[in-house]
Design an enzyme around this catalytic site. Structure first.
Site, PDB file in Angstrom:
ATOM      1  N   ARG A  33      31.133  57.256  57.155  1.00 37.04           N
ATOM      2  CA  ARG A  33      32.578  57.337  57.482  1.00 37.04           C
ATOM      3  C   ARG A  33      33.207  55.990  57.833  1.00 37.04           C
ATOM      4  NH1 ARG A  33      30.909  62.140  60.413  1.00 37.04           N
ATOM      5  NH2 ARG A  33      31.149  63.901  59.016  1.00 37.04           N
TER       6      ARG A  33
ATOM      7  N   LYS B  74      42.816  47.463  49.140  1.00 34.77           N
ATOM      8  CA  LYS B  74      42.698  48.536  48.132  1.00 34.77           C
ATOM      9  C   LYS B  74      41.275  48.528  47.605  1.00 34.77           C
ATOM     10  CE  LYS B  74      47.291  49.266  46.241  1.00 34.77           C
ATOM     11  NZ  LYS B  74      48.141  49.162  45.031  1.00 34.77           N
TER      12      LYS B  74
ATOM     13  N   GLU C 198      47.404  37.263  37.624  1.00 36.72           N
ATOM     14  CA  GLU C 198      47.860  37.779  38.933  1.00 36.72           C
ATOM     15  C   GLU C 198      48.631  36.699  39.701  1.00 36.72           C
ATOM     16  OE1 GLU C 198      47.550  40.949  39.293  1.00 36.72           O
ATOM     17  OE2 GLU C 198      45.560  41.696  38.736  1.00 36.72           O
TER      18      GLU C 198
ATOM     19  N   LYS D 178      50.841  37.864  48.912  1.00 35.53           N
ATOM     20  CA  LYS D 178      50.236  39.201  48.986  1.00 35.53           C
ATOM     21  C   LYS D 178      50.109  39.655  50.440  1.00 35.53           C
ATOM     22  CE  LYS D 178      46.997  42.458  47.324  1.00 35.53           C
ATOM     23  NZ  LYS D 178      45.956  42.867  46.415  1.00 35.53           N
TER      24      LYS D 178
ATOM     25  N   GLU E  37      51.325  51.278  50.593  1.00 31.69           N
ATOM     26  CA  GLU E  37      52.180  51.439  49.409  1.00 31.69           C
ATOM     27  C   GLU E  37      53.137  52.624  49.522  1.00 31.69           C
ATOM     28  OE1 GLU E  37      50.350  50.042  45.747  1.00 31.69           O
ATOM     29  OE2 GLU E  37      51.466  51.573  44.667  1.00 31.69           O
TER      30      GLU E  37
ATOM     31  N   ARG F 110      55.030  47.705  48.405  1.00 23.72           N
ATOM     32  CA  ARG F 110      53.764  47.189  47.856  1.00 23.72           C
ATOM     33  C   ARG F 110      53.606  47.484  46.362  1.00 23.72           C
ATOM     34  NH1 ARG F 110      47.614  47.184  50.373  1.00 23.72           N
ATOM     35  NH2 ARG F 110      46.703  46.245  48.515  1.00 23.72           N
TER      36      ARG F 110
ATOM     37  N   ASN G 283      52.243  45.811  41.488  1.00 24.75           N
ATOM     38  CA  ASN G 283      51.769  46.449  40.257  1.00 24.75           C
ATOM     39  C   ASN G 283      52.599  46.055  39.041  1.00 24.75           C
ATOM     40  OD1 ASN G 283      49.450  48.357  40.354  1.00 24.75           O
ATOM     41  ND2 ASN G 283      50.538  48.974  42.199  1.00 24.75           N
TER      42      ASN G 283
ATOM     43  N   HIS H 217      51.252  46.417  35.572  1.00 24.74           N
ATOM     44  CA  HIS H 217      50.029  47.226  35.654  1.00 24.74           C
ATOM     45  C   HIS H 217      50.169  48.610  35.030  1.00 24.74           C
ATOM     46  CE1 HIS H 217      48.852  43.961  38.226  1.00 24.74           C
ATOM     47  NE2 HIS H 217      47.701  44.508  38.553  1.00 24.74           N
TER      48      HIS H 217
ATOM     49  N   HIS I  15      47.013  49.194  32.846  1.00 25.68           N
ATOM     50  CA  HIS I  15      46.011  50.235  33.074  1.00 25.68           C
ATOM     51  C   HIS I  15      45.852  51.109  31.823  1.00 25.68           C
ATOM     52  CE1 HIS I  15      46.309  49.969  37.765  1.00 25.68           C
ATOM     53  NE2 HIS I  15      45.698  48.941  37.223  1.00 25.68           N
TER      54      HIS I  15
ATOM     55  N   HIS J 185      40.748  42.935  32.941  1.00 24.38           N
ATOM     56  CA  HIS J 185      41.897  43.436  33.708  1.00 24.38           C
ATOM     57  C   HIS J 185      43.054  42.418  33.669  1.00 24.38           C
ATOM     58  CE1 HIS J 185      44.228  45.378  36.845  1.00 24.38           C
ATOM     59  NE2 HIS J 185      44.241  44.256  37.525  1.00 24.38           N
TER      60      HIS J 185
HETATM   61  P1  NAD Z   1      34.951  40.986  37.574  1.00 22.91           P
HETATM   62  O1  NAD Z   1      34.650  41.353  38.942  1.00 22.91           O
HETATM   63  O2  NAD Z   1      34.394  41.811  36.483  1.00 22.91           O
HETATM   64  O3  NAD Z   1      34.514  39.474  37.358  1.00 22.91           O
HETATM   65  C1  NAD Z   1      34.706  38.875  36.107  1.00 22.91           C
HETATM   66  C2  NAD Z   1      33.395  38.320  35.517  1.00 22.91           C
HETATM   67  O4  NAD Z   1      33.090  37.085  36.139  1.00 22.91           O
HETATM   68  C3  NAD Z   1      32.212  39.212  35.729  1.00 22.91           C
HETATM   69  O5  NAD Z   1      31.358  39.122  34.620  1.00 22.91           O
HETATM   70  C4  NAD Z   1      31.548  38.576  36.945  1.00 22.91           C
HETATM   71  O6  NAD Z   1      30.193  38.895  37.071  1.00 22.91           O
HETATM   72  C5  NAD Z   1      31.753  37.119  36.663  1.00 22.91           C
HETATM   73  N1  NAD Z   1      31.760  36.221  37.799  1.00 22.91           N
HETATM   74  C6  NAD Z   1      32.194  36.463  39.054  1.00 22.91           C
HETATM   75  N2  NAD Z   1      32.204  35.336  39.764  1.00 22.91           N
HETATM   76  C7  NAD Z   1      31.738  34.356  38.951  1.00 22.91           C
HETATM   77  C8  NAD Z   1      31.523  32.968  39.117  1.00 22.91           C
HETATM   78  N3  NAD Z   1      31.866  32.334  40.232  1.00 22.91           N
HETATM   79  N4  NAD Z   1      31.013  32.266  38.089  1.00 22.91           N
HETATM   80  C9  NAD Z   1      30.718  32.905  36.897  1.00 22.91           C
HETATM   81  N5  NAD Z   1      30.938  34.206  36.680  1.00 22.91           N
HETATM   82  C10 NAD Z   1      31.445  34.919  37.703  1.00 22.91           C
HETATM   83  O7  NAD Z   1      36.526  40.927  37.324  1.00 22.91           O
HETATM   84  P2  NAD Z   1      37.726  40.330  38.186  1.00 22.91           P
HETATM   85  O8  NAD Z   1      38.683  39.814  37.215  1.00 22.91           O
HETATM   86  O9  NAD Z   1      37.267  39.460  39.281  1.00 22.91           O
HETATM   87  O10 NAD Z   1      38.324  41.641  38.883  1.00 22.91           O
HETATM   88  C11 NAD Z   1      38.886  42.684  38.118  1.00 22.91           C
HETATM   89  C12 NAD Z   1      38.845  43.944  38.932  1.00 22.91           C
HETATM   90  O11 NAD Z   1      39.615  43.778  40.106  1.00 22.91           O
HETATM   91  C13 NAD Z   1      39.414  45.147  38.212  1.00 22.91           C
HETATM   92  O12 NAD Z   1      38.546  46.237  38.354  1.00 22.91           O
HETATM   93  C14 NAD Z   1      40.713  45.406  38.918  1.00 22.91           C
HETATM   94  O13 NAD Z   1      41.087  46.765  38.885  1.00 22.91           O
HETATM   95  C15 NAD Z   1      40.423  44.924  40.294  1.00 22.91           C
HETATM   96  N6  NAD Z   1      41.603  44.540  41.082  1.00 22.91           N
HETATM   97  C16 NAD Z   1      41.726  45.053  42.324  1.00 22.91           C
HETATM   98  C17 NAD Z   1      42.796  44.685  43.109  1.00 22.91           C
HETATM   99  C18 NAD Z   1      42.890  45.193  44.516  1.00 22.91           C
HETATM  100  O14 NAD Z   1      43.928  44.989  45.154  1.00 22.91           O
HETATM  101  N7  NAD Z   1      41.867  45.793  45.062  1.00 22.91           N
HETATM  102  C19 NAD Z   1      43.741  43.776  42.622  1.00 22.91           C
HETATM  103  C20 NAD Z   1      43.582  43.273  41.339  1.00 22.91           C
HETATM  104  C21 NAD Z   1      42.500  43.662  40.563  1.00 22.91           C
HETATM  105  N1  GLY Z   2      46.878  44.727  43.285  1.00 25.16           N
HETATM  106  C1  GLY Z   2      47.884  45.605  43.791  1.00 25.16           C
HETATM  107  C2  GLY Z   2      47.838  45.785  45.261  1.00 25.16           C
HETATM  108  O1  GLY Z   2      46.980  45.251  45.937  1.00 25.16           O
HETATM  109  O2  GLY Z   2      48.645  46.485  45.799  1.00 25.16           O
END
Ligand code: NAD
Ligand code: GLY
Length: 368
Positions: A126, A148, A190, A232, A242, A246, A250, A253, A257, A270
């Site tokens: 939890r 998030k 982003e 942010k 949100e 907030r 998006n 997005h 998506h 992404h």
């Molecule tokens: P990812 O986590 O898949 O990383 C991209 C690639 O880079 C992967 O292959 C990873 O293993 C590699 N990698 C990571 N760090 C590295 C480094 N320092 N050197 C070499 N390779 C490295 O993708 P991302 O773009 O970081 O994140 C995308 C995800 O984030 C999506 O799932 C998206 O929905 C999510 N997201 C979430 C929020 C939120 O607010 N929580 C906001 C934006 C995106």
């Molecule tokens: N990436 C969208 C949010 O954090 O609200």
């Protein structure tokens, strides 16, 4: 080799008793001083098969030197792995190691690892403490901040999740040196988003500095990360869960998506989908009379200069609409869009179907 650490900026996400620091600097992973941001004595590090060989040992050494005892959970890499099976692997490992409520979960990696680890932290027993150590540009400017957390469902992106704030974000910009160019571009989407929705002078700055940024100029990247986190953090401070504002984070997005789910998770990154989605949202904004043609052209040019796609995949209009109907922002079955009115400001609104169809038709053609 151990490198001296330096901090560029230390921000706070102000959320009352859930406030936390975002420390942005170089070589934080080489300095056990930064272990003070990781609460507790027992740490479960969640990472993946790409990041582990690069940075896991350094993190283990850093936390070990500060007297912390760590276990590591190494998951497969990729957006398609952000799923219930891997979430369960995290729980399996935590239970096998008899991790208790005081164990801190630490996400070492990009947004996929961060989102999935955060959701595990929100739900294991939890809720246990959680720290983000983002290693992609995208994670340092966006996903590690704001709480998030989620996994994907085959029918919709990030559909299973929770709002759960970390206790700290430690962004070591030196980790970006190993990031592939395609991933740097994805993160830049982003960054551009933050300027487009809320900060026109930052958008101007990005236009002036995009070549330096793509050449990985340290100072330019540090500023882009800091400004993105400031923007942010301020939005999240005003609307953590949100209720309204907030949703502007998006921008692009709704389209993005649909691209990710429609093409199969991991086919488009992404950030690539967000880059193209912002072009589509700009097109719709122009059609509705909210954005000038010249500002739409500026958005397309900046997205393109960041090495991101500006032409959408042709999923077929009905499939596009079907996919966009599965979006957390929608209400009463109506698709909600974040649009620019004008560049540097945003609104959350529905749009007449004929305008949306016109945007889909225009943006899936190469010639705009
Ligand atoms: P990812 O986590 O898949 O990383 C991209 C690639 O880079 C992967 O292959 C990873 O293993 C590699 N990698 C990571 N760090 C590295 C480094 N320092 N050197 C070499 N390779 C490295 O993708 P991302 O773009 O970081 O994140 C995308 C995800 O984030 C999506 O799932 C998206 O929905 C999510 N997201 C979430 C929020 C939120 O607010 N929580 C906001 C934006 C995106
Ligand atoms: N990436 C969208 C949010 O954090 O609200």
């Amino acid at each position: 080799m151990i490198q001296p650490s330096s901090v560029f900026s230390n921000l706070t996400v102000s959320l009352g008793e859930r406030s936390y620091p975002i420390v942005i600097g170089r070589h934080l992973l080489d300095d056990s001083d930064f272990a003070r941001y990781v609460p507790g004595k027992r740490i479960a590090i969640v990472t993946n098969t790409v990041v582990a060989p690069l940075y896991l040992q350094r993190l283990l050494d850093m936390l070990g030197a500060a007297g912390k005892s760590c276990i590591s959970i190494v998951l497969p890499d990729g957006e398609e792995e952000k799923n219930a099976a891997n979430l369960m692997r995290i729980f399996d490992a935590l239970l096998e190691h008899k991790c208790d409520r005081k164990t801190t979960l630490l996400a070492l990696g990009g947004g996929v690892i961060g989102d999935m680890t955060g959701f595990a932290a929100a739900t294991y027993m939890r809720g246990v403490p959680f720290v983000q150590v983002p290693t992609t540009l995208l994670a340092q400017v966006d996903s590690s901040v704001g709480g998030k957390t989620a996994i994907n469902h085959p029918l919709g992106k990030n559909m299973i999740g929770a709002f759960y704030q970390p206790q700290a974000v430690l962004a070591d910009t030196a980790t970006l040196a190993s990031l592939p160019d395609r991933e740097l571009s994805a993160g830049m989407a982003e960054v551009i988003k933050h300027g487009a929705i809320i900060d026109a002078p930052f958008f101007d700055w990005l236009e002036a500095n995009i070549v330096k940024l793509m050449a990985r100029d340290d100072a330019a990247l540090a500023y882009a990360i800091q400004r993105s986190c400031e923007i942010k953090a301020d939005v999240v401070r005003q609307d953590e869960r949100e209720g309204g504002l907030r949703a502007i984070l998006n921008f692009g997005h709704t389209f993005a998506h649909a691209i990710e789910a429609g093409m199969g998770y991991g086919t488009w990154l992404h950030g690539e989908a967000v880059g193209c989605g912002m072009v589509m949202a700009a097109d719709l904004s122009e059609r509705l009379g909210f954005l000038s043609a010249s500002d739409k052209a500026r958005i397309i040019a900046l997205v393109q200069a960041a090495g991101l796609p500006v032409t959408a995949p042709d999923l077929g209009a009905e499939r596009w609409l079907d996919l966009m109907e599965v979006d957390k922002k929608n209400e009463d079955g109506k698709i909600k869009f974040i649009l620019l009115k004008p560049l540097g400001q945003s609104i959350i609104t529905g749009a007449p179907a004929e305008f949306v169809r016109a945007t889909l038709a225009a943006c899936t053609q190469a010639d705009k």
